[in-house]
Design a protein around this motif. Structure first.
Motif, PDB file in Angstrom:
ATOM      1  N   ILE A  42       9.795  42.164  85.543  1.00  0.00           N
ATOM      2  CA  ILE A  42       8.780  43.026  86.160  1.00  0.00           C
ATOM      3  C   ILE A  42       7.847  42.207  87.034  1.00  0.00           C
ATOM      4  O   ILE A  42       7.433  42.644  88.118  1.00  0.00           O
ATOM      5  N   HIS A  45       8.204  41.890  90.745  1.00  0.00           N
ATOM      6  CA  HIS A  45       7.895  43.031  91.605  1.00  0.00           C
ATOM      7  C   HIS A  45       6.391  43.219  91.823  1.00  0.00           C
ATOM      8  O   HIS A  45       5.988  44.137  92.540  1.00  0.00           O
ATOM      9  N   MET A  46       5.583  42.369  91.217  1.00  0.00           N
ATOM     10  CA  MET A  46       4.132  42.573  91.249  1.00  0.00           C
ATOM     11  C   MET A  46       3.469  41.755  92.343  1.00  0.00           C
ATOM     12  O   MET A  46       3.970  40.714  92.765  1.00  0.00           O
ATOM     13  N   ILE A 124       1.891  47.230  91.495  1.00  0.00           N
ATOM     14  CA  ILE A 124       3.305  47.454  91.767  1.00  0.00           C
ATOM     15  C   ILE A 124       3.398  48.538  92.830  1.00  0.00           C
ATOM     16  O   ILE A 124       2.795  49.607  92.695  1.00  0.00           O
ATOM     17  N   GLU A 128       8.960  50.364  94.492  1.00  0.00           N
ATOM     18  CA  GLU A 128       9.641  49.454  93.562  1.00  0.00           C
ATOM     19  C   GLU A 128       9.614  49.973  92.126  1.00  0.00           C
ATOM     20  O   GLU A 128      10.307  49.446  91.259  1.00  0.00           O
ATOM     21  N   LEU A 129       8.823  51.010  91.888  1.00  0.00           N
ATOM     22  CA  LEU A 129       8.641  51.502  90.528  1.00  0.00           C
ATOM     23  C   LEU A 129       9.911  52.114  89.942  1.00  0.00           C
ATOM     24  O   LEU A 129      10.221  51.918  88.765  1.00  0.00           O
ATOM     25  N   ILE A 132      12.264  49.566  88.536  1.00  0.00           N
ATOM     26  CA  ILE A 132      11.702  48.927  87.338  1.00  0.00           C
ATOM     27  C   ILE A 132      11.824  49.853  86.135  1.00  0.00           C
ATOM     28  O   ILE A 132      12.192  49.426  85.030  1.00  0.00           O
TER      29      ILE A 132
END
Length: 240
Positions: A42, A45-46, A124, A128-129, A132
């Motif tokens: 994760i 992606h942040m 985020i 992209e959520l 994930i």
């Protein structure tokens, strides 16, 4: 306390300096129960962002592009009426998120968010959520819990504004903000308290004076001291 009340009355929002260096994923309920491998995935992606005091992070009515989580500092999440009146929905502190609902719902920002002190954020992006969430079923479960808490928060706000008298709202604000044993201090102004309570600043001053006359608080030059927490809780309608 005779005379005019000071505009800056300390509600004791204190933040831990250590949190500025803390891992965003360790602070937020979104990532509770995930193992290190899942967290590392994760984390890729942040993004992180530093925001100066007074800077607006998102504007109400604009496309929702990302979820934000506070690492350090305080962010006020608020709506503004057509005549410029501000209603603070909540104060986001370390570990708290904002802009969740419109991002998951695919709509526009439901409220604005502004840094009321130096703030460090992680986030985020909306696009992209989905990936994930598909890769992390536990995260999807946590999302439901966080959004449920957000609904409870909104119901509580409606209840306060609809049924609780101004003095009760002020008492609740004091209790919620008077003690946070984490480090750096933000002084909640009477104007901010008014925006949280949905009333005029003058009404905040009167309510504070009434609470002082009744021995529930003591008003000093730059702070409010709660002298009878139990009694203040009874006025606020909350357990202490």
């Amino acid at each position: 306390m005779p005379g005019a009340l000071p505009n800056n009355l300390e509600a004791g929002i204190i933040l831990d300096d250590m949190m500025a260096e803390a891992d965003c994923l360790q602070l937020s309920a979104y990532f509770s129960g995930l193992d290190s491998e899942e967290l590392d995935s994760i984390r890729e992606h942040m993004f992180k962002k530093s925001v100066a005091r007074g800077e607006v992070i998102i504007f109400e009515g604009e496309p929702a592009t990302a979820i934000y989580i506070v690492i350090s500092g305080v962010v006020k999440v608020f709506k503004t009426s057509t005549d410029g009146k501000e209603q603070i929905i909540y104060l986001a502190r370390p570990g708290d998120s904002f802009n969740d609902v419109p991002v998951f719902g695919g709509g526009l920002n439901l409220a604005s968010a502004e840094a009321i002190m130096q703030v460090n954020l992680c986030g985020i992006k909306k696009d992209e959520l989905k990936a994930i969430l598909l890769e992390n079923p536990k995260l999807a479960e946590n999302v439901l819990k966080v959004l449920s808490q957000r609904v409870e928060q909104m119901v509580s706000l409606v209840e306060d504004l609809s049924f609780r008298r101004v003095t009760g709202r002020v008492a609740k604000i004091l209790l919620e903000n008077a003690e946070d044993t984490n480090g750096q201090r933000h002084r909640l102004t009477q104007q901010e308290m008014a925006a949280m309570a949905g009333t005029a600043r003058e009404m905040i001053g009167r309510s504070l004076k009434l609470l002082e006359d009744e021995g529930k608080v003591r008003l000093e030059r730059n702070r409010i001291v709660i002298t009878d927490k139990k009694a203040l809780g009874e006025i606020a309608g909350v357990s202490t």
